[in-house]
Design a protein around this motif. Structure first.
Motif, PDB file in Angstrom:
ATOM      1  N   UNK A  86       0.818  -1.217   0.000  1.00 42.06           N
ATOM      2  CA  UNK A  86       0.000   0.000   0.000  1.00 42.06           C
ATOM      3  C   UNK A  86       0.853   1.269   0.000  1.00 42.06           C
ATOM      4  N   UNK A  87       0.259   2.329  -0.511  1.00 43.64           N
ATOM      5  CA  UNK A  87       0.863   3.650  -0.375  1.00 43.64           C
ATOM      6  C   UNK A  87       0.359   4.180   0.959  1.00 43.64           C
ATOM      7  N   UNK A  91       5.421   5.864   3.614  1.00 44.90           N
ATOM      8  CA  UNK A  91       5.960   6.081   2.269  1.00 44.90           C
ATOM      9  C   UNK A  91       5.837   7.547   1.867  1.00 44.90           C
ATOM     10  N   UNK A  92       4.684   8.145   2.110  1.00 44.74           N
ATOM     11  CA  UNK A  92       4.470   9.540   1.722  1.00 44.74           C
ATOM     12  C   UNK A  92       5.370  10.494   2.506  1.00 44.74           C
ATOM     13  N   UNK A  93       5.503  10.286   3.811  1.00 40.89           N
ATOM     14  CA  UNK A  93       6.357  11.147   4.627  1.00 40.89           C
ATOM     15  C   UNK A  93       7.818  10.959   4.241  1.00 40.89           C
ATOM     16  N   UNK A  98      12.661  12.981   1.577  1.00 36.73           N
ATOM     17  CA  UNK A  98      13.699  12.791   0.554  1.00 36.73           C
ATOM     18  C   UNK A  98      13.701  13.966  -0.414  1.00 36.73           C
ATOM     19  N   UNK A  99      12.537  14.351  -0.905  1.00 39.50           N
ATOM     20  CA  UNK A  99      12.446  15.466  -1.840  1.00 39.50           C
ATOM     21  C   UNK A  99      12.867  16.781  -1.215  1.00 39.50           C
TER      22      UNK A  99
END
Length: 169
Positions: A86-87, A91-93, A98-99
Motif C-alpha cells: 500500500x501507499x 511512504x508519503x512522509x 527525501x524530496x
C-alpha cells in the motif's frame, strides 16, 4: 556502471537537476528535460532486467533467477516490494523528506557520492554528514514509534470511572 552513467549523462551537475526542477522554465522554454531521458533509460533497462526475475517475467523464460547471482549466498534475495504494497503514511512522509532534502541540499544521494569522491567540499563537509544525521534521526524515530505502538497494543484498556472513556492503565 551507475556512477559512470550519471557522469556521462551530466546528471552530476547541479545545474542539470535544478534546470529540471525549475518548472517555470516550461513556460519560458528554459526547462531542461534531459533528466527525463535518463529516467526513461533507467526504467527501460530495469524493466528488461525483471524478465529474468522469477515471478516477474512477462514471457516464458527458462532462465529465471530466484535470487541475485552475486553476494553472500545466505543473504541473497531480491528486494522487491509486494505487488499489493500500500501507499501509506510512512511512504508519503519518507518521500516528502527525501524530496525536501534533495531540494535543500541540491544533490540526490547518488550524484552526491560521486561529487564527494571527486573532493567537492560542500558534499564532503555539509551534504553527507547531514544525510547520515537524517538517516540516524529517521531510524530512531521509527524505532520509537514502533515501541510506542507495541506498548499501546500490549497495555490493557480500562474504563475511566469519571467519563466512561477507555484508556491505558
Amino acid at each position: 556502471i551507475f556512477s559512470a552513467g550519471l557522469a556521462i549523462s551530466g546528471m552530476i551537475q547541479q545545474e542539470k537537476i535544478l534546470g529540471f526542477l525549475d518548472l517555470k522554465g516550461l513556460f519560458s522554454g528554459q526547462w531542461d528535460g534531459t533528466l527525463v531521458m535518463v529516467m526513461v533509460g533507467g526504467i527501460a533497462f530495469s524493466a528488461a532486467g525483471y524478465h529474468w526475475v522469477d515471478g516477474f517475467n512477462l514471457f516464458e523464460n527458462e532462465n529465471v533467477c530466484s535470487s541475485p547471482m552475486l553476494g553472500d549466498k545466505e543473504c541473497r534475495k531480491f528486494n522487491i516490494p509486494p505487488k499489493n504494497d500500500p501507499i501509506d503514511a510512512q511512504l508519503l512522509i519518507g518521500s516528502a523528506c527525501f524530496g525536501l532534502g534533495w531540494g535543500i541540499g541540491g544533490f540526490c544521494p547518488a550524484p552526491a557520492l560521486f561529487v564527494a569522491a571527486s573532493g567537492h567540499p560542500g558534499a564532503l563537509y555539509f551534504w553527507w554528514p547531514f544525510n547520515f544525521l537524517g538517516v540516524f534521526m529517521a531510524e530512531h524515530a521509527r524505532m520509537y514509534l514502533e515501541s510506542r505502538n507495541n506498548n499501546v497494543n500490549d497495555t490493557p484498556l480500562v474504563e475511566d470511572s469519571m467519563d466512561g472513556n477507555y484508556g491505558a492503565v
